[in-house]
Design a protein around this motif. Sequence first.
Motif, PDB file in Angstrom:
ATOM      1  N   GLN A   1      -5.927  -6.408  -6.386  1.00 59.56           N
ATOM      2  CA  GLN A   1      -4.868  -6.091  -5.417  1.00 59.56           C
ATOM      3  C   GLN A   1      -4.963  -4.617  -5.023  1.00 59.56           C
ATOM      4  OE1 GLN A   1      -2.636  -8.310  -4.091  1.00 59.56           O
ATOM      5  NE2 GLN A   1      -1.900  -6.695  -2.751  1.00 59.56           N
ATOM      6  N   CYS A   2      -5.192  -3.762  -6.005  1.00 57.81           N
ATOM      7  CA  CYS A   2      -5.343  -2.328  -5.733  1.00 57.81           C
ATOM      8  C   CYS A   2      -6.558  -2.056  -4.854  1.00 57.81           C
ATOM      9  CB  CYS A   2      -5.481  -1.557  -7.046  1.00 57.81           C
ATOM     10  SG  CYS A   2      -4.044  -1.606  -8.126  1.00 57.81           S
ATOM     11  N   VAL A   3      -7.663  -2.732  -5.143  1.00 58.69           N
ATOM     12  CA  VAL A   3      -8.874  -2.555  -4.335  1.00 58.69           C
ATOM     13  C   VAL A   3      -8.593  -2.968  -2.889  1.00 58.69           C
ATOM     14  CG1 VAL A   3     -11.248  -3.337  -3.946  1.00 58.69           C
ATOM     15  CG2 VAL A   3     -10.477  -2.831  -6.272  1.00 58.69           C
ATOM     16  N   ALA A   4      -7.948  -4.097  -2.711  1.00 59.39           N
ATOM     17  CA  ALA A   4      -7.667  -4.592  -1.355  1.00 59.39           C
ATOM     18  C   ALA A   4      -6.814  -3.596  -0.578  1.00 59.39           C
ATOM     19  CB  ALA A   4      -6.976  -5.953  -1.425  1.00 59.39           C
ATOM     20  N   GLU A   5      -5.742  -3.132  -1.180  1.00 60.21           N
ATOM     21  CA  GLU A   5      -4.850  -2.217  -0.481  1.00 60.21           C
ATOM     22  C   GLU A   5      -5.520  -0.866  -0.229  1.00 60.21           C
ATOM     23  OE1 GLU A   5      -1.113  -2.208  -2.595  1.00 60.21           O
ATOM     24  OE2 GLU A   5      -0.861  -4.359  -2.230  1.00 60.21           O
TER      25      GLU A   5
ATOM     26  N   LEU B   1      -7.849  -8.262   3.520  1.00 59.99           N
ATOM     27  CA  LEU B   1      -6.798  -8.211   4.543  1.00 59.99           C
ATOM     28  C   LEU B   1      -5.697  -9.224   4.256  1.00 59.99           C
ATOM     29  CD1 LEU B   1      -8.991  -7.753   7.712  1.00 59.99           C
ATOM     30  CD2 LEU B   1      -7.259  -6.146   6.866  1.00 59.99           C
ATOM     31  N   LYS B   2      -6.095 -10.395   3.794  1.00 63.29           N
ATOM     32  CA  LYS B   2      -5.120 -11.439   3.477  1.00 63.29           C
ATOM     33  C   LYS B   2      -4.255 -11.046   2.277  1.00 63.29           C
ATOM     34  CE  LYS B   2      -4.845 -16.403   2.678  1.00 63.29           C
ATOM     35  NZ  LYS B   2      -5.590 -17.646   2.533  1.00 63.29           N
ATOM     36  N   ARG B   3      -4.870 -10.418   1.287  1.00 67.13           N
ATOM     37  CA  ARG B   3      -4.202 -10.057   0.041  1.00 67.13           C
ATOM     38  C   ARG B   3      -3.341  -8.799   0.184  1.00 67.13           C
ATOM     39  NH1 ARG B   3      -5.168  -9.889  -5.741  1.00 67.13           N
ATOM     40  NH2 ARG B   3      -6.880 -11.372  -5.672  1.00 67.13           N
ATOM     41  N   SER B   4      -3.790  -7.862   0.976  1.00 65.73           N
ATOM     42  CA  SER B   4      -3.186  -6.532   1.030  1.00 65.73           C
ATOM     43  C   SER B   4      -1.763  -6.545   1.568  1.00 65.73           C
ATOM     44  CB  SER B   4      -4.050  -5.621   1.909  1.00 65.73           C
ATOM     45  OG  SER B   4      -3.460  -4.349   2.017  1.00 65.73           O
ATOM     46  N   LYS B   5      -0.924  -5.702   0.970  1.00 62.15           N
ATOM     47  CA  LYS B   5       0.419  -5.454   1.493  1.00 62.15           C
ATOM     48  C   LYS B   5       0.394  -4.323   2.513  1.00 62.15           C
ATOM     49  CE  LYS B   5       1.771  -5.823  -2.958  1.00 62.15           C
ATOM     50  NZ  LYS B   5       2.453  -5.174  -4.072  1.00 62.15           N
ATOM     51  N   VAL B   6      -0.756  -3.657   2.635  1.00 66.80           N
ATOM     52  CA  VAL B   6      -0.970  -2.643   3.674  1.00 66.80           C
ATOM     53  C   VAL B   6      -1.606  -3.368   4.853  1.00 66.80           C
ATOM     54  CG1 VAL B   6      -2.229  -0.549   4.297  1.00 66.80           C
ATOM     55  CG2 VAL B   6      -1.288  -0.795   1.984  1.00 66.80           C
ATOM     56  N   ALA B   7      -1.029  -3.200   6.032  1.00 66.90           N
ATOM     57  CA  ALA B   7      -1.516  -3.905   7.223  1.00 66.90           C
ATOM     58  C   ALA B   7      -2.427  -3.011   8.052  1.00 66.90           C
ATOM     59  CB  ALA B   7      -0.330  -4.357   8.077  1.00 66.90           C
ATOM     60  N   GLU B   8      -3.280  -3.653   8.813  1.00 64.10           N
ATOM     61  CA  GLU B   8      -4.115  -2.948   9.778  1.00 64.10           C
ATOM     62  C   GLU B   8      -3.245  -2.433  10.927  1.00 64.10           C
ATOM     63  OE1 GLU B   8      -8.466  -4.564  10.375  1.00 64.10           O
ATOM     64  OE2 GLU B   8      -6.999  -6.158  10.719  1.00 64.10           O
ATOM     65  N   HIS B   9      -3.809  -1.524  11.694  1.00 66.48           N
ATOM     66  CA  HIS B   9      -3.150  -0.994  12.872  1.00 66.48           C
ATOM     67  C   HIS B   9      -4.226  -0.756  13.914  1.00 66.48           C
ATOM     68  CE1 HIS B   9      -0.881   1.702  15.471  1.00 66.48           C
ATOM     69  NE2 HIS B   9       0.212   1.397  14.803  1.00 66.48           N
ATOM     70  N   ASP B  10      -3.928  -0.958  15.170  1.00 67.38           N
ATOM     71  CA  ASP B  10      -4.958  -0.797  16.198  1.00 67.38           C
ATOM     72  C   ASP B  10      -5.271   0.664  16.514  1.00 67.38           C
ATOM     73  OD1 ASP B  10      -2.864   0.042  17.829  1.00 67.38           O
ATOM     74  OD2 ASP B  10      -2.950  -1.698  19.154  1.00 67.38           O
TER      75      ASP B  10
ATOM     76  N   ALA C   1       1.889   3.233   3.731  1.00 65.06           N
ATOM     77  CA  ALA C   1       0.739   2.626   3.050  1.00 65.06           C
ATOM     78  C   ALA C   1       0.500   3.294   1.696  1.00 65.06           C
ATOM     79  CB  ALA C   1      -0.514   2.728   3.915  1.00 65.06           C
ATOM     80  N   GLN C   2       0.629   4.612   1.656  1.00 66.03           N
ATOM     81  CA  GLN C   2       0.448   5.333   0.392  1.00 66.03           C
ATOM     82  C   GLN C   2       1.516   4.936  -0.623  1.00 66.03           C
ATOM     83  OE1 GLN C   2      -2.413   7.320  -0.037  1.00 66.03           O
ATOM     84  NE2 GLN C   2      -2.758   6.283   1.909  1.00 66.03           N
ATOM     85  N   ASP C   3       2.751   4.796  -0.156  1.00 66.13           N
ATOM     86  CA  ASP C   3       3.833   4.345  -1.043  1.00 66.13           C
ATOM     87  C   ASP C   3       3.545   2.946  -1.592  1.00 66.13           C
ATOM     88  OD1 ASP C   3       5.349   6.676  -0.676  1.00 66.13           O
ATOM     89  OD2 ASP C   3       6.483   5.804   0.989  1.00 66.13           O
ATOM     90  N   THR C   4       3.056   2.072  -0.726  1.00 72.33           N
ATOM     91  CA  THR C   4       2.749   0.699  -1.133  1.00 72.33           C
ATOM     92  C   THR C   4       1.676   0.682  -2.212  1.00 72.33           C
ATOM     93  OG1 THR C   4       3.372  -0.189   1.020  1.00 72.33           O
ATOM     94  CG2 THR C   4       1.889  -1.539  -0.307  1.00 72.33           C
ATOM     95  N   ILE C   5       0.611   1.429  -1.984  1.00 74.23           N
ATOM     96  CA  ILE C   5      -0.478   1.464  -2.969  1.00 74.23           C
ATOM     97  C   ILE C   5       0.010   2.084  -4.275  1.00 74.23           C
ATOM     98  CG2 ILE C   5      -2.807   2.296  -3.462  1.00 74.23           C
ATOM     99  CD1 ILE C   5      -3.204   2.425  -0.374  1.00 74.23           C
ATOM    100  N   ALA C   6       0.790   3.149  -4.194  1.00 74.96           N
ATOM    101  CA  ALA C   6       1.314   3.777  -5.416  1.00 74.96           C
ATOM    102  C   ALA C   6       2.142   2.782  -6.222  1.00 74.96           C
ATOM    103  CB  ALA C   6       2.142   5.009  -5.065  1.00 74.96           C
ATOM    104  N   ALA C   7       2.956   1.993  -5.543  1.00 72.73           N
ATOM    105  CA  ALA C   7       3.767   0.986  -6.241  1.00 72.73           C
ATOM    106  C   ALA C   7       2.889  -0.091  -6.868  1.00 72.73           C
ATOM    107  CB  ALA C   7       4.768   0.352  -5.268  1.00 72.73           C
ATOM    108  N   THR C   8       1.867  -0.526  -6.165  1.00 74.21           N
ATOM    109  CA  THR C   8       0.946  -1.531  -6.713  1.00 74.21           C
ATOM    110  C   THR C   8       0.228  -0.967  -7.935  1.00 74.21           C
ATOM    111  OG1 THR C   8       0.662  -2.592  -4.568  1.00 74.21           O
ATOM    112  CG2 THR C   8      -1.070  -2.973  -6.194  1.00 74.21           C
ATOM    113  N   LEU C   9      -0.183   0.275  -7.859  1.00 72.46           N
ATOM    114  CA  LEU C   9      -0.853   0.903  -9.001  1.00 72.46           C
ATOM    115  C   LEU C   9       0.095   1.068 -10.188  1.00 72.46           C
ATOM    116  CD1 LEU C   9      -2.929   3.365  -6.902  1.00 72.46           C
ATOM    117  CD2 LEU C   9      -3.917   1.870  -8.654  1.00 72.46           C
ATOM    118  N   ALA C  10       1.358   1.384  -9.924  1.00 74.68           N
ATOM    119  CA  ALA C  10       2.338   1.482 -11.019  1.00 74.68           C
ATOM    120  C   ALA C  10       2.497   0.125 -11.701  1.00 74.68           C
ATOM    121  CB  ALA C  10       3.677   1.985 -10.489  1.00 74.68           C
ATOM    122  N   GLY C  11       2.537  -0.944 -10.899  1.00 68.47           N
ATOM    123  CA  GLY C  11       2.603  -2.285 -11.476  1.00 68.47           C
ATOM    124  C   GLY C  11       1.362  -2.621 -12.277  1.00 68.47           C
ATOM    125  N   THR C  12       0.225  -2.194 -11.795  1.00 72.38           N
ATOM    126  CA  THR C  12      -1.034  -2.419 -12.511  1.00 72.38           C
ATOM    127  C   THR C  12      -1.030  -1.663 -13.836  1.00 72.38           C
ATOM    128  OG1 THR C  12      -2.224  -2.773 -10.446  1.00 72.38           O
ATOM    129  CG2 THR C  12      -3.549  -2.165 -12.358  1.00 72.38           C
TER     130      THR C  12
END
Length: 156
Positions: A22-26, A86-95, A110-121
């Motif tokens: 999950q961390c890798v994906a995000e 892309l399917k797994r990530s909670k961080v979305a693409e942007h054009d 996006a940084q907040d999202t990844i930090a939270a995922t890493l804290a969970g990990t």
Amino acid sequence: MTQTAQQLTPSAQEAICEALNQCVAETTVSTMLSQNFHWNVTGMSFGALHDLFQKIYEDHFVAQDDLAERVKALGGHAEGQLALMLKRSKVAEHDGNASAEVMVETLAKAQDTIAATLAGTAAIAEEHGDLLTQDLAIARGQVHEKFAWLLRAHLG
């Protein structure tokens, strides 16, 4: 009890590898998000944001490798397909077609999202006694929190 990668139970390895993937994906999606913004940012803040976005994607490129290699060290499969990420990530693409302010806000979230995922990990790793993964996740989480702060500082 502290465990090395080889001492973890198969279920512990699976849970930790799932969290790491999950961390890798995000991180991977955020790498491209920041590179996209680096290419497309305009306006009075161009120089500072262009440089900051580059610093972020260069950091993230190395980080996704470190996280994926930890998956491998634990005996797992590092998911490397972009479609799955892309399917797994909670961080979305942007054009990339946005104002500098929207880019900064988007990348800070996006940084907040990844930090939270890493804290969970880190918590999952701690639960299973995997201090090496816990340390990696905590260190990476701190980097993402700092990037979020640096980005928000541009917003005033």
